[in-house]
Design an enzyme around this catalytic site. Structure first.
Site, short mmCIF file in Angstrom:
data_model
loop_
_atom_site.label_atom_id
_atom_site.label_comp_id
_atom_site.label_asym_id
_atom_site.label_seq_id
_atom_site.Cartn_x
_atom_site.Cartn_y
_atom_site.Cartn_z
N ILE A 57 -2.02 52.16 41.58
CA ILE A 57 -1.58 53.54 41.82
C ILE A 57 -0.99 53.67 43.23
CG2 ILE A 57 -3.05 54.67 40.10
CD1 ILE A 57 -4.88 55.50 42.51
N ASP B 187 5.00 52.50 24.63
CA ASP B 187 3.90 52.97 23.78
C ASP B 187 4.21 52.83 22.28
OD1 ASP B 187 2.45 53.54 26.02
OD2 ASP B 187 2.77 55.71 25.95
N LEU C 127 1.97 53.80 44.26
CA LEU C 127 3.09 54.73 44.43
C LEU C 127 2.62 56.19 44.48
CD1 LEU C 127 5.63 52.95 42.04
CD2 LEU C 127 5.39 52.70 44.52
N LYS D 263 -0.93 63.84 23.63
CA LYS D 263 -2.03 63.49 24.54
C LYS D 263 -1.52 63.39 25.97
CE LYS D 263 -3.07 59.01 24.99
NZ LYS D 263 -3.03 58.41 26.32
N ASN D 264 -0.39 62.69 26.17
CA ASN D 264 0.07 62.43 27.53
C ASN D 264 0.72 63.64 28.21
OD1 ASN D 264 -1.00 59.93 27.35
ND2 ASN D 264 0.93 58.83 27.07
N CYS E 292 -6.25 47.09 33.48
CA CYS E 292 -6.72 47.39 32.14
C CYS E 292 -6.09 46.40 31.18
CB CYS E 292 -6.43 48.83 31.76
SG CYS E 292 -4.77 49.15 31.23
N ILE F 138 7.83 47.15 30.73
CA ILE F 138 7.06 48.11 31.53
C ILE F 138 5.71 47.53 31.97
CG2 ILE F 138 6.08 50.45 31.59
CD1 ILE F 138 9.13 50.44 31.36
N ARG G 225 -1.58 47.78 36.61
CA ARG G 225 -1.46 49.23 36.73
C ARG G 225 -2.01 49.81 38.03
NH1 ARG G 225 -2.85 52.05 31.11
NH2 ARG G 225 -1.41 53.60 31.93
N ARG H 238 -8.03 55.98 32.67
CA ARG H 238 -7.35 55.90 33.96
C ARG H 238 -6.54 57.16 34.28
NH1 ARG H 238 -5.42 51.36 35.26
NH2 ARG H 238 -3.79 52.26 36.51
N ARG I 151 -9.16 57.45 21.15
CA ARG I 151 -8.76 58.02 22.44
C ARG I 151 -7.47 58.81 22.31
NH1 ARG I 151 -8.51 53.93 27.19
NH2 ARG I 151 -7.68 55.87 28.01
N1 EPU Z 1 3.22 51.21 38.66
C1 EPU Z 1 3.06 50.67 39.91
N2 EPU Z 1 2.51 51.47 40.89
C2 EPU Z 1 2.14 52.75 40.66
C3 EPU Z 1 2.32 53.30 39.37
C4 EPU Z 1 2.87 52.50 38.39
O1 EPU Z 1 3.38 49.51 40.15
O2 EPU Z 1 1.64 53.42 41.58
C5 EPU Z 1 3.80 50.38 37.58
C6 EPU Z 1 2.83 50.13 36.44
O3 EPU Z 1 1.95 49.07 36.69
C7 EPU Z 1 3.77 49.88 35.28
C8 EPU Z 1 4.94 50.81 35.58
O4 EPU Z 1 4.87 51.10 36.98
O5 EPU Z 1 4.20 48.56 35.30
C9 EPU Z 1 4.97 52.10 34.83
O6 EPU Z 1 3.69 52.71 34.87
P1 EPU Z 1 3.48 54.28 34.82
O7 EPU Z 1 2.90 54.71 36.12
O8 EPU Z 1 4.71 54.97 34.35
O9 EPU Z 1 2.36 54.42 33.70
P2 EPU Z 1 1.22 55.52 33.68
O10 EPU Z 1 1.74 56.76 34.29
O11 EPU Z 1 -0.05 54.94 34.18
C10 EPU Z 1 1.89 56.61 31.40
C11 EPU Z 1 1.23 56.84 30.07
C12 EPU Z 1 1.07 55.50 29.35
C13 EPU Z 1 2.47 54.89 29.18
C14 EPU Z 1 3.16 54.75 30.54
C15 EPU Z 1 4.59 54.24 30.45
C16 EPU Z 1 -0.13 58.79 30.49
C17 EPU Z 1 -1.47 59.38 30.66
N3 EPU Z 1 -0.07 57.47 30.29
O12 EPU Z 1 1.03 55.73 32.13
O13 EPU Z 1 0.52 55.79 28.08
O14 EPU Z 1 2.36 53.62 28.59
O15 EPU Z 1 3.18 56.04 31.20
O16 EPU Z 1 5.34 55.08 29.65
O17 EPU Z 1 0.87 59.50 30.52
C18 EPU Z 1 -0.69 55.33 26.09
O18 EPU Z 1 -0.59 56.54 25.80
O19 EPU Z 1 -1.08 54.46 25.27
C19 EPU Z 1 -0.33 54.90 27.44
C20 EPU Z 1 -0.74 53.74 27.95
#
Ligand code: EPU
Length: 417
Positions: free
Chosen positions: A124, A305, A126, A22-23, A117, A327, A122, A93, A397
């Site tokens: 964005i 995950d 960055l 999925k990811n 969530c 994380i 979470r 998201r 999902r």
């Molecule tokens: N973070 C920030 N600022 C940002 C982005 C992230 O502070 O701009 C923080 C987040 O709050 C978190 C950490 O950095 O504490 C890591 O978050 P990341 O951005 O890596 O997560 P994501 O990209 O939103 C993806 C997967 C998630 C998975 C995480 C971590 C997808 C679509 N989603 O999320 O998958 O848990 O990476 O590996 O790729 C799931 O499939 O159940 C799922 C939640």
């Protein structure tokens, strides 16, 4: 709302085919926005997040057609809208993954801010900071991120924190920027490598994906391609835990053991036997599982995950296990539901201390997010009596036909409509 009813106690035995990740599929579909030509993706998991992405892309003007067995054809000949609306972003998201491609291709994007969530805040920030470095002007107004730019310009971006979708968004935007972009402290997940491979087939010039430094030389335009999505390592890990908990014997086919190294190592530490071969993983259960501590971290560490599923397992291992979640700040929602089934768990900040082995008993439980739901299914497989899991839409999902796959290896599980 659908529910799942599970009768615990069956030993799982047989073969399970693992679906596409999925990811990986989500950013790959978003990447179709980068070209006017046709993109074909195979091994797409048929899960609800993919259907949400279809709706989102159609709103942008992308023609999206599913065909045959797990394939999708996408064509973004003209971009008709630049907006990912709140309605879709709040459902999923990962909708923010259109931000980079829209901006890269058209110089405009308007994407609803996702908000917090069930597992954490979470933000964005960055993603936004990176796009600003590439020359975009970004405003946040009325709950939306509005970004615009002339052609983006390559830059050096150092992520303050490793972010998976942030790395993906920046890699896609930079693919069409003018000049060279270097992403430092980039995520190294297999899904990043998969996206880079796809972008390279579209004509992008990317080096270093899978390492913390990714270099992208922007090109004028990208073209169509066909690409096969990698196997879902989290679905595979979930079935491995199911095999371990039920002392079963499961063979996972169409999986990639290389992406599962940290999970396989941890499960071996608890005492199960795991054999790997190209595209296959086989688990042989053991009646005497031992406790083992886990710390979640970015790839190649133990995936957040898989944390909830691993917690379900530690209720069935002898001794005390400590799980440290590094994380997300609020990813222990499943613990209280597992406790309602009889688990002995103490939460202390980012740590969970689980003492086993405990007898679990079936109960009515509520799923709070995707992986939490998976942990409840796993607990139910070994609980005495029936478990009723509510809010199964979280599971739908990200897990394709989970009840059919589990039934095929001997679980007593049914969906109540
Ligand atoms: N973070 C920030 N600022 C940002 C982005 C992230 O502070 O701009 C923080 C987040 O709050 C978190 C950490 O950095 O504490 C890591 O978050 P990341 O951005 O890596 O997560 P994501 O990209 O939103 C993806 C997967 C998630 C998975 C995480 C971590 C997808 C679509 N989603 O999320 O998958 O848990 O990476 O590996 O790729 C799931 O499939 O159940 C799922 C939640």
């Amino acid at each position: 709302m659908d529910k799942l009813r599970i009768k615990g106690g069956s030993r799982l035995e047989g073969r399970v085919r693992i679906s596409g990740a999925k990811n990986s599929a989500l950013p790959a579909m978003a990447a179709s926005v980068l070209t006017a030509e046709e993109v074909t993706l195979d091994n797409i998991p048929l899960v609800n997040d993919i259907f949400t992405t279809r709706r989102l892309l159609r709103e942008l003007g992308v023609a999206v057609e599913f065909e045959g067995d797990h394939s999708v054809r996408l064509r973004a000949e003209k971009i008709l809208s630049h907006e990912a609306p709140y309605d879709l972003v709040k459902t999923m998201r990962a909708s923010v993954l259109v931000l980079g491609p829209l901006l890269g291709r058209t110089g405009r994007a308007r994407v609803s801010l996702p908000g917090g969530c069930a597992i954490g805040a979470r933000p964005i920030n960055l993603h936004i900071k990176g796009l600003e470095k590439l020359g975009a002007t970004v405003h946040t107004e009325h709950g939306y991120v509005e970004a615009c730019s002339d052609r983006l310009k390559g830059a050096e971006i150092v992520f303050d924190k490793i972010t998976v979708t942030g790395t993906e968004n920046l890699m896609m935007a930079a693919a069409l920027a003018d000049g060279q972009t270097v992403l430092q402290n980039a995520a190294c997940e297999p899904e990043i490598v998969d996206l880079a491979e796809m972008l390279k087939k579209m004509g992008a010039r990317i080096q270093g994906a899978g390492t913390p430094t990714i270099t992208i030389h922007g090109v004028q335009e990208l073209h169509g391609t066909s690409h096969r999505i990698i196997p879902d390592r989290i679905e595979a890990g979930t079935f491995l835990v199911a095999g371990a908990m039920t002392h079963g014997e499961l063979e996972l086919i169409d999986s990639n053991p290389g992406h599962l190294a940290s999970v396989i190592e941890k499960l071996r530490e608890t005492g199960v036997n795991i054999e790997t071969a190209a595209g296959r993983v086989k688990i042989l259960g053991n009646g005497n599982l031992k406790s083992a501590d886990v710390i979640t971290s970015e790839y190649p560490g133990f995936a957040t995950d898989m944390q909830a599923q691993y917690m379900a397992l530690t209720t069935q291992t002898t001794g005390t296990s400590m799980i440290t979640e590094n994380i997300f700040e609020n990813r222990f929602m499943h613990a209280s539901e597992l406790m309602r089934m009889g688990a002995n768990i103490r939460i202390d900040g980012s740590r969970a201390i689980i003492t086993g082995k405990t007898r679990l008993s079936g109960a009515t439980v509520i799923a709070s997010d995707l992986r939490a739901s998976a942990s409840l299914v796993l607990a139910a497989l070994v609980a005495e009596g029936h478990t009723l899991i509510d809010r199964v839409y979280h599971l739908d999902r990200g897990y394709e036909k989970i009840e059919e796959k589990l039934q095929s290896v001997g679980a007593e599980i049914e969906r109540l409509k």
